[in-house]
Design a protein around this motif. Structure first.
Motif, PDB file in Angstrom:
ATOM      1  N   VAL A 137       0.815  -1.215   0.000  1.00 55.22           N
ATOM      2  CA  VAL A 137       0.000   0.000   0.000  1.00 55.22           C
ATOM      3  C   VAL A 137       0.851   1.269   0.000  1.00 55.22           C
ATOM      4  O   VAL A 137       0.458   2.280  -0.599  1.00 55.22           O
ATOM      5  N   THR A 138       2.001   1.239   0.657  1.00 54.52           N
ATOM      6  CA  THR A 138       2.854   2.428   0.627  1.00 54.52           C
ATOM      7  C   THR A 138       3.422   2.648  -0.771  1.00 54.52           C
ATOM      8  O   THR A 138       3.519   3.793  -1.235  1.00 54.52           O
ATOM      9  N   ALA A 139       3.751   1.558  -1.448  1.00 54.81           N
ATOM     10  CA  ALA A 139       4.221   1.685  -2.833  1.00 54.81           C
ATOM     11  C   ALA A 139       3.098   2.201  -3.724  1.00 54.81           C
ATOM     12  O   ALA A 139       3.327   3.004  -4.641  1.00 54.81           O
ATOM     13  N   ALA A 140       1.866   1.749  -3.476  1.00 56.45           N
ATOM     14  CA  ALA A 140       0.727   2.180  -4.293  1.00 56.45           C
ATOM     15  C   ALA A 140       0.465   3.667  -4.138  1.00 56.45           C
ATOM     16  O   ALA A 140       0.195   4.374  -5.117  1.00 56.45           O
ATOM     17  N   GLU A 141       0.532   4.164  -2.902  1.00 57.28           N
ATOM     18  CA  GLU A 141       0.321   5.603  -2.702  1.00 57.28           C
ATOM     19  C   GLU A 141       1.448   6.392  -3.372  1.00 57.28           C
ATOM     20  O   GLU A 141       1.199   7.422  -4.010  1.00 57.28           O
ATOM     21  N   LYS A 142       2.668   5.892  -3.250  1.00 55.36           N
ATOM     22  CA  LYS A 142       3.805   6.556  -3.887  1.00 55.36           C
ATOM     23  C   LYS A 142       3.638   6.592  -5.403  1.00 55.36           C
ATOM     24  O   LYS A 142       4.007   7.564  -6.070  1.00 55.36           O
ATOM     25  N   ALA A 143       3.055   5.519  -5.960  1.00 58.92           N
ATOM     26  CA  ALA A 143       2.882   5.426  -7.410  1.00 58.92           C
ATOM     27  C   ALA A 143       1.761   6.312  -7.930  1.00 58.92           C
ATOM     28  O   ALA A 143       1.647   6.516  -9.146  1.00 58.92           O
ATOM     29  N   GLY A 144       0.907   6.797  -7.049  1.00 50.83           N
ATOM     30  CA  GLY A 144      -0.172   7.678  -7.475  1.00 50.83           C
ATOM     31  C   GLY A 144      -1.518   7.004  -7.659  1.00 50.83           C
ATOM     32  O   GLY A 144      -2.397   7.548  -8.346  1.00 50.83           O
ATOM     33  N   ALA A 145      -1.720   5.838  -7.047  1.00 49.33           N
ATOM     34  CA  ALA A 145      -3.033   5.194  -7.124  1.00 49.33           C
ATOM     35  C   ALA A 145      -4.082   6.082  -6.472  1.00 49.33           C
ATOM     36  O   ALA A 145      -3.795   6.832  -5.522  1.00 49.33           O
ATOM     37  N   ASP A 146      -5.310   5.995  -6.960  1.00 53.74           N
ATOM     38  CA  ASP A 146      -6.389   6.829  -6.435  1.00 53.74           C
ATOM     39  C   ASP A 146      -7.032   6.235  -5.188  1.00 53.74           C
ATOM     40  O   ASP A 146      -7.625   6.959  -4.390  1.00 53.74           O
ATOM     41  N   PHE A 147      -6.956   4.926  -5.043  1.00 55.02           N
ATOM     42  CA  PHE A 147      -7.535   4.278  -3.868  1.00 55.02           C
ATOM     43  C   PHE A 147      -6.946   2.877  -3.741  1.00 55.02           C
ATOM     44  O   PHE A 147      -6.340   2.349  -4.676  1.00 55.02           O
ATOM     45  N   ILE A 148      -7.114   2.290  -2.567  1.00 52.66           N
ATOM     46  CA  ILE A 148      -6.702   0.911  -2.317  1.00 52.66           C
ATOM     47  C   ILE A 148      -7.925   0.017  -2.490  1.00 52.66           C
ATOM     48  O   ILE A 148      -8.959   0.248  -1.854  1.00 52.66           O
TER      49      ILE A 148
END
Length: 830
Positions: A137-148
């Motif tokens: 999830v930290t990588a996803a937020e860093k990558a710019g995902a809009d939501f989990i």
């Protein structure tokens, strides 16, 4: 471009997810079982092409291709979690920009199961699971995902680990969907109502179901989700049920039928629709055509005061709830000693006894000054939840202990308690908000307990208003206006009942009482307690913490329900008391002794008698029925002790055949009937294992241990599939029925299975597959086994299989669960 916020879009229109990725990648040459997460780096054009097709079909949400991007599944690939996640989000974003024609397309970080069961059912610690999800999830937020987007979850405890981690380590919205089977249950037993209770308690932004079934099979599940949820509901079915055609997996619901059925869900209130396995861009295109003009149905807060275990929810509404008080050391010397000795079997016996007497919720209080309360409460909560599926009330004044219990609790707990003291509210309310729960509010503050109903109401109002400032709704508060003993305050009962009515009518909250406090210091406390309980029920009491061993209390409960029209046709009353007679009068000469005994039964003195078969001091001679009960209840230590005693006087094989196997059969039949759930099944298996070990130990001393071994069975997850939860469950059950199980693990080549079966002279092989893309490898394994060893029988199972599917790939038997595997083994091998 303005920053995207998917929460702002919810409710303005129906939002559409994309569809299946695996079935689309098969067309691009994906090898069965291949890890396609690494395609984000090695074949990004293919990933983007599939995603562009979904955008062109009209989807509003793309899930980044990172379903298996965790460190367990990426091990050996040469890529890190962060590398895969960054590439996955980048690919989805590029596809959205290229094909979206300026439309707002959201990109979700697709997070799924680790592929392992969490402890105590499996071997993965909760904290390790959280750390695995932290990387994602930290990588996803860093990558710019809009939501989990947490999906395809089959275990509520792993689901909780993923949701908690996403909320602790990111500021992104969190959606969560789970997979149900055709009985409407998750793998570990959770029903839709339990899932909703836990997820809403944890604060997810949307919830729902995906995978496992097609839209027609999910109809009841979706209705239950919409009936109970107060947040947006997501529906992402498969394109029906799978089958094999020319080496490819195909599904039986085409785009038009899929869209038609999904329109029903949109009209009933689902806000987010999409597809899972087998759905294609055409499914999504027709889905949007059918539902795109539907105005989302407004969501109403259902106002449900609800707690849950891992299997079911208990709603505090218009039918009174019993909270069993026996696992609380206050006034119970035997329980105090059990806590000091870490005697979990005794504690579990208390839990079973209360469950058998009709308790809906169990209170868990382990507060003793000489023990480590945070550690002990966690141990007790885990042990109780492993064998008893009732929701629990976490009862402690120790904030550290409270947080420990709430973090690892599997479900949405009841929390006892918070008071009107500022210090208490500041400590407890953040925990309620973070972990979810229904909290008991005590009407006392820095000035003590008011003597008037108006004073207690004022504190209750302060608690409710302060909770609201933390974002905690009234539905998650139950008010205890406190009982003061009438031996010192003659108006104690009157004041309590007045306050109870006031908080119900003016604040609109549910109520609870520790009923037996009313009689402290009086003789024949049972008489006072039962009558006060009846008065409180008539005044609107919702929950009572009481001793289920006190017959008078249960009589008052059942009589009230019958008299208040809450017991249809007096059915439960008749079931409980038909064939019983009223007790005879107590002779005067023995009245003092009777009063003493009744006072103890009121739950203020000694503990209830130990259940038959207790291994404690003074326990009666053991019998076979004690051992059978210990196995059925999952009491591992007791089962081992009893078996070791019984084998001294009973032939080992007689003990196995007349006690151990019949006990497992009882549990197995309950599992098949849906009255016993996977955690209980596995704990019973552990208890049986302890008993078998005791028997084998005795037999080894006489050289007869080999008599307990049966035929060999191979179990394996097929090549390309790294999921082994189901296979491991089957292994445990088969071993407990005495079979010699050869576990070849996961991602096993057909040649390895064939060679092992040949060299070990194995007559039965069990194959497992979770992924639709690996069923072709299961078919190939079956082909090779039947060619090389025509006498070897083959059973298959896994989430993607059906009876007809198994027949198409020429398996001898489709086993829908672990007990079905045992039954087939008994048929084939005896």
């Amino acid at each position: 471009m303005a920053e995207r916020n998917i929460l702002d879009a919810l409710g303005k229109r129906i939002l559409f997810f994309d569809g299946g990725m695996g079935s689309m990648l098969q067309k691009k040459g994906m090898i069965p079982g291949e890890n396609t997460d690494i395609w984000n780096i090695t074949r990004p054009d293919d990933i983007q092409d599939v995603q562009r097709q979904y955008v062109e079909a009209g989807c509003d949400i793309l899930l980044a291709n990172m379903f298996g991007a965790n460190r367990l599944k990426l091990a050996g690939t040469g890529y890190t979690v962060e590398e895969i996640v960054l590439a996955a989000v980048k690919n989805a974003r590029k596809a959205a920009e290229e094909a979206g024609n300026g439309r707002e397309i959201f990109v979700g970080a697709d997070v799924s199961s680790t592929g392992r069961l969490l402890q105590p059912l499996g071997d993965l610690p909760f904290d390790e699971a959280c750390d695995i999800y932290r990387e994602i999830v930290t990588a996803a937020e860093k990558a710019g995902a809009d939501f989990i987007h947490i999906e395809t979850m089959s275990d509520t405890l792993e689901l909780k680990a993923a949701v908690l981690t996403a909320k602790e380590y990111t500021n992104l919205p969190v959606f969560a969907t789970v997979t149900f089977d055709q009985s409407g249950k998750m793998l570990t037993g959770g029903n839709p109502e339990a899932v909703v209770a836990m997820l809403e308690g944890l604060g997810v932004d949307a919830l729902g179901t995906n995978c496992g079934l097609g839209p027609y099979q999910l109809e009841t599940v979706v209705k239950d989700l919409l009936r109970t949820a107060s947040v947006p509901v997501i529906v992402q079915p498969n394109a029906g049920l799978p089958r094999q055609e020319n080496g490819q997996t195909v599904y039986d619901v085409g785009p038009a039928d899929f869209a038609e059925k999904m329109r029903q869900f949109a009209e009933e209130g689902a806000w987010l629709l999409g597809g899972c396995c087998g759905t294609t861009p055409e499914h999504i295109r027709m889905l949007k055509e059918a539902c795109g003009e539907i105005t989302p149905k407004p969501i109403t807060d259902k106002g449900r005061t609800v707690v849950s275990s891992y299997t079911h929810a208990v709603v505090v509404a218009d039918d009174p709830i019993i909270i069993g008080e026996r696992i609380n050391p206050t006034g119970k010397s035997r329980l105090k000693q059990a806590l000091r000795d870490h005697d979990m079997d005794y504690i579990l016996q208390e839990g079973f006894s209360q469950q058998d007497k009709g308790a809906h919720i169990l209170d868990i209080n382990v507060g003793l000054p000489e023990i480590d309360e945070p550690s002990m409460i966690l141990d007790v909560v885990r042990e109780v939840q492993s064998v008893i599926d009732l929701p629990l009330q976490i009862d402690t004044a120790n904030v550290k202990a409270m947080e420990q219990a709430l973090r690892y609790y599997n479900g949405k707990a009841m929390i006892n308690s918070v008071s009107g003291k500022q210090e208490s509210m500041e400590a407890v309310f953040p925990l309620v908000k973070k972990y979810g729960g229904v909290v008991i509010g005590l009407t006392l503050d820095e000035s003590g307990i008011p003597s008037t109903a108006e004073g207690r109401f004022a504190i209750a109002e302060k608690i409710v208003n302060t909770a609201a400032s933390y974002g905690i709704a009234k539905k998650d508060i139950i008010m205890d206006v406190l009982c003061m003993t009438i031996s010192s305050d003659p108006q104690g009962a009157v004041t309590t009942l007045q306050a109870l009515k006031m908080v119900k009518e003016k604040l609109g909250v549910r109520t609870s009482l520790g009923v037996s406090n009313i009689s402290f210091g009086l003789p024949r406390r049972d008489i006072i307690n039962a009558n006060f309980y009846a008065q409180a029920l008539a005044a609107g009491l919702d929950c009572a913490i009481l001793n289920t061993n006190a017959d008078g209390m249960l009589q008052a409960y059942h009589a009230y329900r019958a008299l208040a029209g809450k017991d249809e046709n007096c059915g439960k009353f008749i079931e409980t008391y038909a064939g019983t007679t009223a007790p005879t009068a107590v002779p005067a000469a023995s009245s003092a002794g009777a009063a003493s005994a009744a006072s103890s039964a009121a739950g203020q003195g000694a503990a209830a008698p130990a259940a038959s078969g207790s291994a404690g001091a003074g326990s009666p001679a053991v019998s076979g029925s004690d051992l059978e009960r210990a196995i059925v209840k999952g009491l591992k230590e007791q089962a081992g002790h009893l078996a070791a005693e019984l084998v001294k006087t009973t032939e080992p094989l007689t003990l196995i055949n007349t006690q151990l196997v019949p006990a497992l059969d009882i549990v197995g039949k309950g599992f098949e009937a849906g009255t016993v759930f996977l955690p209980q099944l596995l704990m019973s298996a552990e208890a049986a294992k302890a008993a078998f070990e005791a028997v084998r130990s005795a037999m080894s001393r006489t050289g007869d241990a080999s008599q307990t071994k049966k035929d060999k069975i191979i179990v394996a997850t097929v090549k390309g599939d790294i999921h082994d939860i189901g296979k491991n469950i089957v292994k445990v059950l088969l071993e407990n029925y005495g079979y010699d199980v050869i576990d070849l693990g996961k991602d096993v080549a057909p040649e390895t299975i064939v060679e092992t079966a040949r060299s070990q002279n194995v007559k039965l092989v069990g194959l497992s597959a979770l992924m639709t893309t690996t069923v072709v490898n299961m078919e190939e394994t079956i082909r090779q086994l039947q060619a090389a060893l025509p006498d070897c029988r083959i059973m298959v199972g896994g989430a993607v299989l059906t009876e007809s599917y198994a027949q198409m790939i020429h398996a001898d038997r489709y086993t829908r669960d672990a007990m079905a595997s045992v039954h087939f083994a008994q048929t084939v091998l005896g």
